[in-house]
Design a protein around this motif. Sequence first.
Motif, PDB file in Angstrom:
ATOM      1  N   GLY A  59      22.285  78.217  50.680  1.00 16.00           N
ATOM      2  CA  GLY A  59      22.550  79.474  51.364  1.00 16.00           C
ATOM      3  C   GLY A  59      22.331  79.364  52.857  1.00 16.00           C
ATOM      4  O   GLY A  59      21.726  78.411  53.346  1.00 16.00           O
ATOM      5  N   THR A  60      22.837  80.368  53.563  1.00 15.52           N
ATOM      6  CA  THR A  60      22.719  80.438  55.015  1.00 15.52           C
ATOM      7  C   THR A  60      22.221  81.819  55.393  1.00 15.52           C
ATOM      8  O   THR A  60      22.713  82.825  54.872  1.00 15.52           O
ATOM      9  N   SER A  61      21.262  81.856  56.300  1.00 16.71           N
ATOM     10  CA  SER A  61      20.725  83.110  56.812  1.00 16.71           C
ATOM     11  C   SER A  61      21.084  83.202  58.290  1.00 16.71           C
ATOM     12  O   SER A  61      21.053  82.196  59.005  1.00 16.71           O
ATOM     13  N   SER A  62      21.437  84.402  58.750  1.00 19.03           N
ATOM     14  CA  SER A  62      21.873  84.578  60.131  1.00 19.03           C
ATOM     15  C   SER A  62      21.081  85.683  60.823  1.00 19.03           C
ATOM     16  O   SER A  62      20.752  86.709  60.209  1.00 19.03           O
ATOM     17  N   ARG A  63      20.794  85.448  62.114  1.00 14.76           N
ATOM     18  CA  ARG A  63      20.118  86.468  62.917  1.00 14.76           C
ATOM     19  C   ARG A  63      20.444  86.242  64.392  1.00 14.76           C
ATOM     20  O   ARG A  63      20.189  85.159  64.934  1.00 14.76           O
ATOM     21  N   ASP A  64      21.020  87.251  65.004  1.00 14.51           N
ATOM     22  CA  ASP A  64      21.316  87.218  66.445  1.00 14.51           C
ATOM     23  C   ASP A  64      22.126  85.997  66.878  1.00 14.51           C
ATOM     24  O   ASP A  64      21.889  85.420  67.932  1.00 14.51           O
ATOM     25  N   GLY A  65      23.077  85.588  66.049  1.00 12.18           N
ATOM     26  CA  GLY A  65      23.943  84.462  66.397  1.00 12.18           C
ATOM     27  C   GLY A  65      23.409  83.098  65.997  1.00 12.18           C
ATOM     28  O   GLY A  65      24.104  82.097  66.141  1.00 12.18           O
ATOM     29  N   TRP A  66      22.179  83.035  65.510  1.00 10.49           N
ATOM     30  CA  TRP A  66      21.573  81.780  65.060  1.00 10.49           C
ATOM     31  C   TRP A  66      21.517  81.773  63.540  1.00 10.49           C
ATOM     32  O   TRP A  66      21.391  82.810  62.916  1.00 10.49           O
ATOM     33  N   ILE A  67      21.595  80.588  62.951  1.00 12.59           N
ATOM     34  CA  ILE A  67      21.540  80.493  61.493  1.00 12.59           C
ATOM     35  C   ILE A  67      20.495  79.474  61.042  1.00 12.59           C
ATOM     36  O   ILE A  67      20.094  78.593  61.796  1.00 12.59           O
ATOM     37  N   ALA A  68      20.090  79.642  59.810  1.00 15.19           N
ATOM     38  CA  ALA A  68      19.257  78.661  59.098  1.00 15.19           C
ATOM     39  C   ALA A  68      20.004  78.333  57.808  1.00 15.19           C
ATOM     40  O   ALA A  68      20.471  79.222  57.106  1.00 15.19           O
ATOM     41  N   ILE A  69      20.132  77.061  57.533  1.00 17.06           N
ATOM     42  CA  ILE A  69      20.862  76.584  56.358  1.00 17.06           C
ATOM     43  C   ILE A  69      19.857  75.926  55.418  1.00 17.06           C
ATOM     44  O   ILE A  69      19.091  75.055  55.839  1.00 17.06           O
ATOM     45  N   ALA A  70      19.868  76.346  54.160  1.00 17.98           N
ATOM     46  CA  ALA A  70      18.952  75.773  53.168  1.00 17.98           C
ATOM     47  C   ALA A  70      19.746  74.973  52.145  1.00 17.98           C
ATOM     48  O   ALA A  70      20.844  75.365  51.745  1.00 17.98           O
ATOM     49  N   GLY A  71      19.177  73.862  51.730  1.00 19.62           N
ATOM     50  CA  GLY A  71      19.821  73.046  50.712  1.00 19.62           C
ATOM     51  C   GLY A  71      18.802  72.273  49.902  1.00 19.62           C
ATOM     52  O   GLY A  71      17.664  72.076  50.332  1.00 19.62           O
ATOM     53  N   ALA A  72      19.214  71.848  48.722  1.00 21.67           N
ATOM     54  CA  ALA A  72      18.396  70.993  47.861  1.00 21.67           C
ATOM     55  C   ALA A  72      18.948  69.578  47.962  1.00 21.67           C
ATOM     56  O   ALA A  72      20.149  69.355  47.795  1.00 21.67           O
ATOM     57  N   VAL A  73      18.081  68.640  48.253  1.00 21.87           N
ATOM     58  CA  VAL A  73      18.504  67.251  48.410  1.00 21.87           C
ATOM     59  C   VAL A  73      18.893  66.678  47.053  1.00 21.87           C
ATOM     60  O   VAL A  73      18.179  66.842  46.063  1.00 21.87           O
ATOM     61  N   LYS A  74      20.048  66.029  47.021  1.00 23.67           N
ATOM     62  CA  LYS A  74      20.559  65.432  45.781  1.00 23.67           C
ATOM     63  C   LYS A  74      19.766  64.180  45.424  1.00 23.67           C
ATOM     64  O   LYS A  74      19.327  63.442  46.301  1.00 23.67           O
TER      65      LYS A  74
END
Length: 86
Positions: A59-74
């Motif tokens: 998933g991706t979270s956004s705030r004020d033009g900036w994002i944080a991307i979360a992932g699970a390492v394969k």
Amino acid sequence: VTPRCPAVVANIQTAVLVPLAPELAAATAPGGLLVLSGVLEPEEAEILAAYRGSFEHLGTSSRDGWIAIAGAVKARLLVDQPVDAP
């Protein structure tokens, strides 16, 4: 054997996160959480492309033009290791 972390968070700009993709993925345990932030919204596709082979986008979270991307390492197969015959 280098231990891997169950979670890694990197709050660095895209210009740094892209070339660090192999190292950050390798530092995270298989199935572990990798969070990438310090990324501008228009750069999301570039980050996802750089990490595509090593993590599942959660998933991706956004705030004020900036994002944080979360992932699970394969999980990775260790093709360099010999397999014992039965």
